[in-house]
Write a protein that holds these residues in place. Structure first.
Motif, PDB file in Angstrom:
ATOM      1  N   VAL A  61       8.981   4.742  -6.824  1.00 30.43           N
ATOM      2  CA  VAL A  61       8.583   3.731  -5.897  1.00 30.43           C
ATOM      3  C   VAL A  61       7.214   3.528  -5.632  1.00 30.43           C
ATOM      4  CG1 VAL A  61      10.706   4.365  -4.450  1.00 30.43           C
ATOM      5  CG2 VAL A  61       8.372   5.416  -4.063  1.00 30.43           C
TER       6      VAL A  61
ATOM      7  N   THR B  46       1.563  11.566   8.088  1.00 31.92           N
ATOM      8  CA  THR B  46       2.515  12.953   8.459  1.00 31.92           C
ATOM      9  C   THR B  46       2.229  13.944   7.614  1.00 31.92           C
ATOM     10  OG1 THR B  46       4.528  12.152   7.307  1.00 31.92           O
ATOM     11  CG2 THR B  46       4.384  11.483   9.542  1.00 31.92           C
TER      12      THR B  46
ATOM     13  N   SER C 161      -2.565   1.202   6.908  1.00 31.63           N
ATOM     14  CA  SER C 161      -2.379   0.008   6.577  1.00 31.63           C
ATOM     15  C   SER C 161      -0.914  -0.584   6.719  1.00 31.63           C
ATOM     16  CB  SER C 161      -2.937  -0.474   5.338  1.00 31.63           C
ATOM     17  OG  SER C 161      -2.167  -0.004   4.068  1.00 31.63           O
ATOM     18  N   MET C 162       0.027   0.227   6.508  1.00 31.66           N
ATOM     19  CA  MET C 162       1.329  -0.126   6.769  1.00 31.66           C
ATOM     20  C   MET C 162       1.818  -0.144   8.296  1.00 31.66           C
ATOM     21  SD  MET C 162       2.474  -0.658   3.776  1.00 31.66           S
ATOM     22  CE  MET C 162       4.252  -0.507   3.518  1.00 31.66           C
TER      23      MET C 162
ATOM     24  N   THR D 167       2.468  10.865   3.204  1.00 28.72           N
ATOM     25  CA  THR D 167       3.545  10.007   3.925  1.00 28.72           C
ATOM     26  C   THR D 167       3.200   9.609   5.108  1.00 28.72           C
ATOM     27  OG1 THR D 167       4.499  12.241   4.474  1.00 28.72           O
ATOM     28  CG2 THR D 167       5.163  11.381   2.323  1.00 28.72           C
TER      29      THR D 167
ATOM     30  N   ASP E 124       0.676  -1.396  -0.026  1.00 30.35           N
ATOM     31  CA  ASP E 124       0.020   0.054  -0.066  1.00 30.35           C
ATOM     32  C   ASP E 124       0.729   1.122  -0.089  1.00 30.35           C
ATOM     33  OD1 ASP E 124      -2.305  -1.474   0.234  1.00 30.35           O
ATOM     34  OD2 ASP E 124      -3.175  -0.812   1.851  1.00 30.35           O
ATOM     35  N   CYS E 125       2.067   1.075   0.390  1.00 29.62           N
ATOM     36  CA  CYS E 125       3.075   2.520   0.503  1.00 29.62           C
ATOM     37  C   CYS E 125       4.313   1.637   0.189  1.00 29.62           C
ATOM     38  CB  CYS E 125       2.968   2.811   1.771  1.00 29.62           C
ATOM     39  SG  CYS E 125       1.789   3.901   2.474  1.00 29.62           S
ATOM     40  N   ALA E 126       5.349   2.708  -0.265  1.00 34.16           N
ATOM     41  CA  ALA E 126       6.802   2.455  -0.463  1.00 34.16           C
ATOM     42  C   ALA E 126       7.093   2.617   0.922  1.00 34.16           C
ATOM     43  CB  ALA E 126       7.300   3.021  -1.509  1.00 34.16           C
ATOM     44  N   VAL E 127       8.348   2.449   1.118  1.00 31.34           N
ATOM     45  CA  VAL E 127       9.214   2.824   2.305  1.00 31.34           C
ATOM     46  C   VAL E 127      10.586   3.216   1.846  1.00 31.34           C
ATOM     47  CG1 VAL E 127      10.456   2.380   4.589  1.00 31.34           C
ATOM     48  CG2 VAL E 127       8.271   1.034   3.881  1.00 31.34           C
ATOM     49  N   VAL E 128      11.028   4.630   2.061  1.00 32.76           N
ATOM     50  CA  VAL E 128      11.832   5.500   1.544  1.00 32.76           C
ATOM     51  C   VAL E 128      12.847   5.780   2.559  1.00 32.76           C
ATOM     52  CG1 VAL E 128      12.605   7.322  -0.093  1.00 32.76           C
ATOM     53  CG2 VAL E 128      10.427   6.339  -0.229  1.00 32.76           C
TER      54      VAL E 128
ATOM     55  N   VAL F 249       6.952   9.099  -6.934  1.00 36.14           N
ATOM     56  CA  VAL F 249       5.610   8.565  -7.175  1.00 36.14           C
ATOM     57  C   VAL F 249       5.127   9.139  -8.447  1.00 36.14           C
ATOM     58  CG1 VAL F 249       5.190   7.418  -5.005  1.00 36.14           C
ATOM     59  CG2 VAL F 249       4.513   9.850  -5.355  1.00 36.14           C
TER      60      VAL F 249
ATOM     61  N   PHE G  85      12.896  14.806   4.918  1.00 40.71           N
ATOM     62  CA  PHE G  85      12.731  14.587   3.478  1.00 40.71           C
ATOM     63  C   PHE G  85      12.147  16.044   2.957  1.00 40.71           C
ATOM     64  CE2 PHE G  85       9.287  12.559   4.997  1.00 40.71           C
ATOM     65  CZ  PHE G  85       8.217  13.065   4.033  1.00 40.71           C
TER      66      PHE G  85
ATOM     67  N   ALA H 293      -5.835   5.810   4.745  1.00 38.59           N
ATOM     68  CA  ALA H 293      -5.931   4.386   4.926  1.00 38.59           C
ATOM     69  C   ALA H 293      -4.674   3.688   4.325  1.00 38.59           C
ATOM     70  CB  ALA H 293      -7.306   3.975   4.230  1.00 38.59           C
ATOM     71  N   ASP H 294      -4.241   3.912   3.193  1.00 40.20           N
ATOM     72  CA  ASP H 294      -2.769   3.269   2.843  1.00 40.20           C
ATOM     73  C   ASP H 294      -1.802   3.409   3.659  1.00 40.20           C
ATOM     74  OD1 ASP H 294      -3.857   2.156   0.187  1.00 40.20           O
ATOM     75  OD2 ASP H 294      -3.790   3.974  -0.706  1.00 40.20           O
ATOM     76  N   VAL H 295      -1.577   4.585   4.268  1.00 34.63           N
ATOM     77  CA  VAL H 295      -0.433   4.682   5.178  1.00 34.63           C
ATOM     78  C   VAL H 295      -0.917   3.800   6.460  1.00 34.63           C
ATOM     79  CG1 VAL H 295       0.614   6.551   6.771  1.00 34.63           C
ATOM     80  CG2 VAL H 295       0.120   7.148   4.439  1.00 34.63           C
TER      81      VAL H 295
ATOM     82  N   VAL I  11       7.133   6.209   4.897  1.00 31.38           N
ATOM     83  CA  VAL I  11       6.357   5.425   3.938  1.00 31.38           C
ATOM     84  C   VAL I  11       5.580   6.624   3.035  1.00 31.38           C
ATOM     85  CG1 VAL I  11       5.807   3.857   5.662  1.00 31.38           C
ATOM     86  CG2 VAL I  11       3.850   5.328   5.249  1.00 31.38           C
ATOM     87  N   MET I  12       5.262   5.970   1.764  1.00 26.86           N
ATOM     88  CA  MET I  12       4.798   6.973   0.682  1.00 26.86           C
ATOM     89  C   MET I  12       3.824   6.322  -0.132  1.00 26.86           C
ATOM     90  SD  MET I  12       6.726  10.003  -1.695  1.00 26.86           S
ATOM     91  CE  MET I  12       7.737   8.907  -2.294  1.00 26.86           C
ATOM     92  N   THR I  13       2.607   6.802  -0.256  1.00 31.50           N
ATOM     93  CA  THR I  13       1.663   6.211  -1.440  1.00 31.50           C
ATOM     94  C   THR I  13       0.792   7.313  -2.213  1.00 31.50           C
ATOM     95  OG1 THR I  13      -0.383   5.089  -1.454  1.00 31.50           O
ATOM     96  CG2 THR I  13      -0.224   6.532   0.481  1.00 31.50           C
TER      97      THR I  13
ATOM     98  N   LEU J 170      -3.191  -4.669   4.392  1.00 34.37           N
ATOM     99  CA  LEU J 170      -3.572  -3.635   3.612  1.00 34.37           C
ATOM    100  C   LEU J 170      -4.755  -3.116   3.893  1.00 34.37           C
ATOM    101  CD1 LEU J 170      -5.596  -5.506   1.855  1.00 34.37           C
ATOM    102  CD2 LEU J 170      -3.645  -5.667   0.244  1.00 34.37           C
ATOM    103  N   ASP J 171      -5.216  -2.109   2.979  1.00 31.18           N
ATOM    104  CA  ASP J 171      -6.526  -1.374   3.143  1.00 31.18           C
ATOM    105  C   ASP J 171      -7.266  -1.986   1.916  1.00 31.18           C
ATOM    106  OD1 ASP J 171      -5.742   0.411   1.104  1.00 31.18           O
ATOM    107  OD2 ASP J 171      -7.647   1.390   1.614  1.00 31.18           O
TER     108      ASP J 171
ATOM    109  N   MET K 187       9.947  17.360  -0.121  1.00 28.40           N
ATOM    110  CA  MET K 187       8.790  16.948  -1.280  1.00 28.40           C
ATOM    111  C   MET K 187       8.156  17.963  -1.904  1.00 28.40           C
ATOM    112  SD  MET K 187       5.553  14.205  -0.067  1.00 28.40           S
ATOM    113  CE  MET K 187       4.870  14.980   1.366  1.00 28.40           C
TER     114      MET K 187
END
Lengths: 330, 330
Positions: A131, B93, B87-88, B148, A39-43, A96, A50, B83-85, B51-53, B221-222, A52
């Motif tokens: 990512v 943030t 779920s990880m 993120t 559901d997310c990448a981890v960076v 992304v 960071f 929700a994506d954030v 994390v980033m989505t 996951l969501d 953005m």
């Protein structure tokens, strides 16, 4: 050749099939602790912060498919975001990418777009990659990218840090992208390829972002709208007066005019009021601080804030995405 | 009332004027070391990772303006990314938000969209806010958000961590969003408001993401596409067999049917194959590990990977954004 034809469209195959064809072509990020697939990448963010930025490109106002190849569009989408990261003095770490395209778009088109993204990252910011992303359907082709970067322990370069006595410097193309756009609008397909490429696949000096930061750049941004308008942003945020040296601008215009066969006044307009070169406009404490790759354009003095060419005030001018745009999508 | 009218459109006023009206309405982020106004924001990443989505919502396939108010659309755009954030197992943030809208869009519309974003962040993930964005013009209203999050030193919850003997659990609405969408499609405007709201302004239990992580969630996951499809993703990534307890699903369906006046088979379909509830689907090592707020749905056993309802295999079914979409924008 499958039943669905050699060049399937987004409507012909499933989203997961589309993604399985695009993913191997995307650049990978050296900073990805976890890449696409969850559901997310981890960076990685080594210094606990960071940077953005995000940018959306819409078919019509921002690009035209009869002008740009998908490869060029992918390259430009990467370049414009990477320049924003560089202008803060940061190293680009991850992108992304969201893309909405008509259902009739060939998957081949997306593959070439991905190849352009790959080339943009590799050429301008090796180590940065994609990512994650999203794929949607829309009658208007739309690309949205978010880029992140690492400040490597340094303070970010802001618009607000310019001070009395600073030197104004610039790295990158200046005026070429606007002349290229003019050539495209007026059908001058025989204009020099470098001029068209400056508009269609800009190559901002992303690597000079950290160089400027290490050299003590006091303020900066990338020139997306125009030298006059973006310098005005530094002037306003820093509450200083920014003076461009008229002789330097005239020299640059003469050089541009000679190189691309335009007249000097047109070149001067492009330098001052053209946009989309995405070079780095920075201020430094002294001439000695200005790194190789930057051209000195002028100097900073105490406010009230404003931008001057010699003694003449330059009105803030630049690109307004709404004014004058008739909404026609070609 | 100004010359431009009480409700100016994007074409009436400059981009900077539009932004100056929207910015004060956006939620601020407690993690923003530098907010909007420079080429990038700077966001805190306390554990040296983030994390980033990203998610793009397109008018037509993803929302309709006759169904959603701008406030609801802003709320939903925040909710789906948050929700994506969650779920990880991360704390949201920051968001960057890009919006492309027709030039005739009233600025008032954007203000209400910003208010919805604000409410979504405040209700679901207090402390998270908008640190940047982009505004463009397009004939197709398009929203793109990147979110993120901070893992607070924990390992991320992946899709691939489910193991033989794990318990499958779920937190959030299940089936309501699909029933709400069905009610909208069939013109049942008198359906219960909660049902329509589940579709138009989903309220996933974002706060339970870190709770699940602290409780040792092994995978998650969501649920954006459907319980069957998203559980299939866990099954595939973990190479395990995921079995939903038929009695539990029947109980949930009976409850849903009773509450919203639909028949039980329709409710069951919505639970298994409906999407967009954006609740958290997680696996845990044991029943004792499952935190409050989660319902036990089934268990995990050794592969080959697949999703079962009791003994019956559930084909992966869900939302394909291309299939069956005719491209009409209403």
């Amino acid at each position: 050749v499958s039943e669905k034809g050699e060049y399937p469209t987004l409507a012909d195959i499933s989203e997961s099939e589309v993604l399985s064809r695009i993913f191997p072509r995307l650049p990978t990020s050296d900073f990805a602790l976890l890449g696409p697939g969850d559901d997310c990448a981890v960076v990685s963010a080594p210094d606990k912060r960071f940077v953005m930025t995000t940018d959306m490109m819409v078919q019509g106002p921002d690009f035209r498919l009869e002008w740009s190849t998908p490869w060029q569009l992918g390259f430009k989408a990467a370049a414009t975001n990477l320049a924003d990261v560089a202008s803060m003095g940061a190293v680009p770490t991850a992108l992304v990418v969201s893309l909405a395209a008509p259902a009739a778009t060939q998957v081949r088109w997306l593959e070439e777009f991905a190849d352009g993204l790959h080339a943009g990252c590799n050429d301008l910011a090796p180590g940065c990659g994609v990512v994650g992303g999203d794929l949607s359907v829309s009658s208007v082709l739309t690309v949205s990218i978010t880029a992140t970067g690492d400040l490597q322990g340094r303070e970010p370069i802001l618009r607000s840090g310019a001070r009395d006595g600073d030197v104004i410097a610039y790295a990158g193309d200046l005026g070429q992208a606007a002349l290229g756009l003019h050539a495209l609008f007026t059908g001058q397909r025989l204009a020099k390829p470098e001029l068209l490429n400056a508009q269609l696949q800009p190559q901002p000096p992303v690597n000079l972002g950290t160089v400027a930061a290490e050299a003590g750049a006091t303020a900066g941004l990338d020139v997306s709208d125009s030298l006059a308008m973006d310098l005005g942003r530094i002037a306003k945020a820093s509450n200083v007066s920014c003076r461009l040296d008229e002789r330097v601008i005239d020299d640059l215009a003469a050089h541009l005019a000679l190189e691309y066969g335009v007249d000097a006044s047109e070149a001067r307009q492009a330098i001052l009021f053209g946009g989309e070169d995405h070079g780095l406009l920075m201020t430094f404490r002294s001439l000695d601080d200005v790194p190789d790759g930057f051209v000195i354009l002028g100097d900073v003095s105490e406010g009230p804030h404003g931008v001057f060419l010699g003694q003449a005030s330059l009105t803030e001018r630049g690109w307004n995405p709404y004014a004058g745009w008739d909404g026609t999508v070609s």
